[in-house]
Enzyme design. Sequence first.
Site, PDB file in Angstrom:
ATOM      1  N   TYR A   1       7.134 -10.240   6.723  1.00 29.52           N
ATOM      2  CA  TYR A   1       7.259  -8.223   6.796  1.00 29.52           C
ATOM      3  C   TYR A   1       7.801  -8.157   7.959  1.00 29.52           C
ATOM      4  CZ  TYR A   1       3.298  -8.231   2.816  1.00 29.52           C
ATOM      5  OH  TYR A   1       2.901  -7.955   1.635  1.00 29.52           O
TER       6      TYR A   1
ATOM      7  N   ASP B   1       1.012  -1.375   0.222  1.00 34.19           N
ATOM      8  CA  ASP B   1      -0.178   0.122   0.520  1.00 34.19           C
ATOM      9  C   ASP B   1       0.941   1.171  -0.174  1.00 34.19           C
ATOM     10  OD1 ASP B   1      -2.655  -1.518  -0.028  1.00 34.19           O
ATOM     11  OD2 ASP B   1      -2.343  -1.776   2.676  1.00 34.19           O
TER      12      ASP B   1
END
Length: 249
Positions: free
Chosen positions: A111, A53
């Site tokens: 992540y 994003d």
Amino acid sequence: MTRYKAIISYDGTLFSGFQRQSHARTVQEEIEKTLQRLSSGQKIQIHGAGRTDAGVHAYGQVIHFDLPQERDLEKLRFAMDTQTPDDIAVVQLAIVSEDFHCRYQKHSKTYEFLVDTGRSKNPMMRHYATHYPYLLDVQKMQDAVRDLIGTHDFTGFTAAGTSVKNKVRTITEATLIRDEKTGFLIFTFSGNGFLYKQVRNMVGTLLKIGNGRMPVDQIKLILASKNRQLAGPTPAGNGLYLKEIRYEE
């Protein structure tokens, strides 16, 4: 056609995400423009293993693309690396089989999420760590984060309105440490896939637990109920990093 697989890194601060958009700057668009210049104006489409994003960073994003002929790998990597903008780096390049697809080939992702817990924020890290200047019980968060490990339906941790129907994912690693040099909290999650904003929502919930505004067993409750309203808020994306993508042989 020759298929190339590349590992890229980027600073997501000035990007509206990875995927091409009509009226916004994206990682995909910048790399495709570079490849078009290197291919005498021929349009080249790249495919990404994941869609980060706006504001989200990457150390190890994977892409693939096809070129009409085989080229010297280091010369091509160097040309891509030097001709893309300074907030993108082309780290590695390899030739792969024509049936390789970076998104659909079986893989796992890792992540990291960085949280600046200083009472006053570090202005030099404002784009690279999410600021949370409230008291936290790190031990409680470390106890709670382990409840995310395993195969679960993560409906309660995804953003509302997602079009993905199957929300079952497997998390193989979920840890939290405090970096001794910076004092930042580092959350690490590895798994076979993550839903839209899932990592950020998990971190937001863990911060609420650490702040004493949710009980330690809140993770179990959210997983069982599949209720997004029981999870914490979504932190800003500036602390999130796509660290690594590993493909099965």
